[in-house]
Design an enzyme around this catalytic site. Sequence first.
Site, mmCIF file in Angstrom:
data_model
loop_
_atom_site.group_PDB
_atom_site.id
_atom_site.type_symbol
_atom_site.label_atom_id
_atom_site.label_comp_id
_atom_site.label_asym_id
_atom_site.label_seq_id
_atom_site.Cartn_x
_atom_site.Cartn_y
_atom_site.Cartn_z
ATOM 1 N N ALA A 90 0.851 -1.195 0.000
ATOM 2 C CA ALA A 90 0.000 0.000 0.000
ATOM 3 C C ALA A 90 0.884 1.242 0.000
ATOM 4 O O ALA A 90 1.861 1.335 0.740
ATOM 5 C CB ALA A 90 -0.909 0.003 1.223
ATOM 6 N N SER A 127 2.302 -2.372 4.322
ATOM 7 C CA SER A 127 2.429 -0.935 4.130
ATOM 8 C C SER A 127 3.767 -0.607 3.497
ATOM 9 O O SER A 127 4.755 -1.340 3.674
ATOM 10 C CB SER A 127 2.325 -0.204 5.467
ATOM 11 O OG SER A 127 3.522 -0.369 6.221
ATOM 12 N N ASP A 128 3.821 0.488 2.743
ATOM 13 C CA ASP A 128 5.128 1.046 2.441
ATOM 14 C C ASP A 128 5.746 1.463 3.769
ATOM 15 O O ASP A 128 5.049 1.667 4.764
ATOM 16 C CB ASP A 128 5.004 2.233 1.481
ATOM 17 C CG ASP A 128 6.291 2.481 0.698
ATOM 18 O OD1 ASP A 128 7.367 2.015 1.152
ATOM 19 O OD2 ASP A 128 6.243 3.142 -0.348
ATOM 20 N N TRP A 129 7.044 1.622 3.773
ATOM 21 C CA TRP A 129 7.758 1.827 5.038
ATOM 22 C C TRP A 129 7.402 3.194 5.641
ATOM 23 O O TRP A 129 7.761 4.238 5.110
ATOM 24 C CB TRP A 129 9.255 1.692 4.802
ATOM 25 C CG TRP A 129 9.789 0.311 5.024
ATOM 26 C CD1 TRP A 129 10.856 -0.017 5.798
ATOM 27 C CD2 TRP A 129 9.305 -0.931 4.490
ATOM 28 N NE1 TRP A 129 11.057 -1.380 5.791
ATOM 29 C CE2 TRP A 129 10.131 -1.963 5.001
ATOM 30 C CE3 TRP A 129 8.249 -1.278 3.655
ATOM 31 C CZ2 TRP A 129 9.934 -3.312 4.694
ATOM 32 C CZ3 TRP A 129 8.055 -2.617 3.346
ATOM 33 C CH2 TRP A 129 8.883 -3.609 3.861
ATOM 34 N N GLY A 130 6.647 3.158 6.737
ATOM 35 C CA GLY A 130 6.230 4.389 7.393
ATOM 36 C C GLY A 130 4.959 5.000 6.829
ATOM 37 O O GLY A 130 4.656 6.152 7.104
#
Length: 812
Positions: free
Chosen positions: A194, A227-230
């Site tokens: 995402a 998730s994408d990182w963060g």
Amino acid sequence: MSDAPTARPPLSPDDRLALLEGQDFWHTRPVAGLGAVSMTDGPHGVRRQEGRQTGFNFSALVPATCFPTASALAASWDTELLREVGAALGREARGQGVQVLLGPGVNLKRSPLCGRNFEYFSEDPLLAGTLAAAYITGLQGEGVGASLKHFAANNQEYRRLSSDSVVDERALRELYLRPFEIAVKDAQPWTVMAAYNGVNGRYCSEHPRLLTRILREEWGFGGAVISDWGAVNDRARGLRAGLDLEMPGYDGARVPELRAALAAGRITGADVERSATRLTELARRAAQTPRTPPVDPDAQHALARRAAAAGVVLLQNVGDVLPLPPGAKVAVLGTFAEKPRYQGAGSSVIQPTRLDTPLGELRALLGEASVAYAPGYPRQGEEDAARLRAEALAATQGADVVVIVAGLPENMEAEGVDRDHLDLPETQDALIRAVAAAHPRVVVAVQSGAPVRLPWRGEVAGLVQAYLGGQAGGGALADVLTGRVNPGGKLAESFPDTLEDVACSAFYPGGPRTAEYRESLYVGYRYHDTAGVAVAFPFGHGLSYTTFGYGTPRLDRERVGRGERLTVTLPVTNTGTRAGAEVVQLYVHAPQGPLFRPEQELRAFARVVLEPGETREVSLTLDERAWAVYDVARPGWHVPGGPYELRLGSSSRDLRARATVEVEGDGDLRPEPAAVSAAYRRPPHPFHAPDAAFRALYGAPLPDNSPYTPAEYDLNTPLGALRGTAQGRVLNALVTLGTEPRGEKRYSADAVSAAGAIREMPLRQLYLGTGGKLRPRAIAALAEAMAGRWGGALRALATPATEPPLTGGRKD
């Protein structure tokens, strides 16, 4: 020996909650009896880092094969090659103990200015999705999972961490979701990532329509969403929407928050169980592929060279200046020939196992004595440009052919920052013009991940787009220039003459809060071919050292009923004297109907390799989606009936054969609003969409896009937008303190990307940026302080760890 699964102890409630967050920067939490899943960045190499696992560490990368970036691979239009590269990456990942590779990226090239375009395939959704599916099939065939990214409408770097992509439903379905749909349905990646941004009012990481209704229920995705990182804004909201795993993770920091959300009814036990089951299945799949011995670096390098050569595009070849004739004296100019630009900048940076240079490889093929060299221009900046240019002109004396290697330096093309313009550095343009004025046989090879402006193209004989060819790109370029490899690459994106030739240019990248996709369906050639815009080089263009003839197409039926497929067959002949590859492209022109449509759209393609004089029958198959549009009034795909023209050729502007088929429709479509018809049916150049027309197309009031004010500062406000207060300016200074390298280091790939990321980072990302040291409650208090809400800051600090700390977010 029994194949029955080993019984595992049941997970406790807190174990299930902990499973929904990463263990550290690159690993999931271990599942009983299965262990953690190891992930790392791709997509064009295995970017595994040693040492600490709490953040990015560009200085501790394990050497790996740096394959060509996606923009170079896409220019091959070769699905079998993409499968082969994917498999090679899978074998290398297994040898390094990596179980999920983060890639490929299939976001469309909405604008050539996107700083991350080197990591994406195409401006066309069919081409992007088909190549991605082949790559995933190869990778996962080796037992290593793919992470298809970035879902969805993540098409710029400016404010990519917080911006809301405002896209009309037809463009979203027909363009921006289409490559994901193809890749999911054809290859079933283990995970989908995402994106950071929002789409039409909701963050992608908490978007139930994207993550559940479309991805799972419509397309049948069966893997895990990460998730994408963060990228997580509200973890409970994301879990409810279908986000299974938050990455990265820090010491189970989300467990108290999720436990409280469960008690408050914001999430249910079924939500937790559903995602925990998916992550357990991911761990089970990963555990089935054991670590293998390291790959053969020479074999990997050889494949990387072949793949890079397949993606080299011969744009022009006046007077057959190429291939370089045997025995020719060649002057090679350009510091990129000696210190090439071979990969992108940012999270995909690879420490290569070795590195070919164009200069070294040309000398190896032509002989040291046959190749003179001069740097010609500075690699960064403008110092000594006049002296270098004069030395380069002197080096051309006595040369039969001059090869200038040009390109975009790292500080002009990187993840985290968009480009400001289409131009090469002025020092390079000046060198090319000066040499072209003094020598009749000049070839320019461009190393870049995206299109550049070529204002001098009429002054040079040869022009080659080399893209970012990876560690073997220098050898691949030498192979093509010398004729060891006959170029067969085709542009997977249009090369405009000016920025205003790009339909979105007047409103790209948007901001401060939203990115409005006012051009709708008019991306790349869809706009150029509809509005009659002249371009430098069209989508699908690419020359060869041989020529190809097209015969008359045959259809297996003259009328296509609902649900039926159509097969188009035509003979293609190599009419030249060298073996070579041609890519036959099939575009469909739809009849005039109640909804606006581009002049033509790519609906099938096939790559064929032919010996001199050889003829082969090429068959292309069209299914119902070749004719369909997404009807917003009756949500779903529907086919307007009527005669459709099939156009076959070597590019979107080089059409060699045509045929017509009658297509049975599935009912009437409701006509679009008059305002939409007036603005979009005959798009102007330069493109402009009035507010009323875009509102009517979007079908709802446009979201707020006003500048941030201090009273509104919250966790989703980017650092760069916080400068409206003294405390915001101080925070910006503190965050960037010590991150501004000096001298040559300030142009390094990681430094350029990091500088852009800091500017666009929303406050909530300080959780990731500090390696989890700054906890959500403290960041929430900081957001309140930035807005001058000191009482709110104190309350945030006093908030129990079991309550969600967020002070901002999009609608629920």
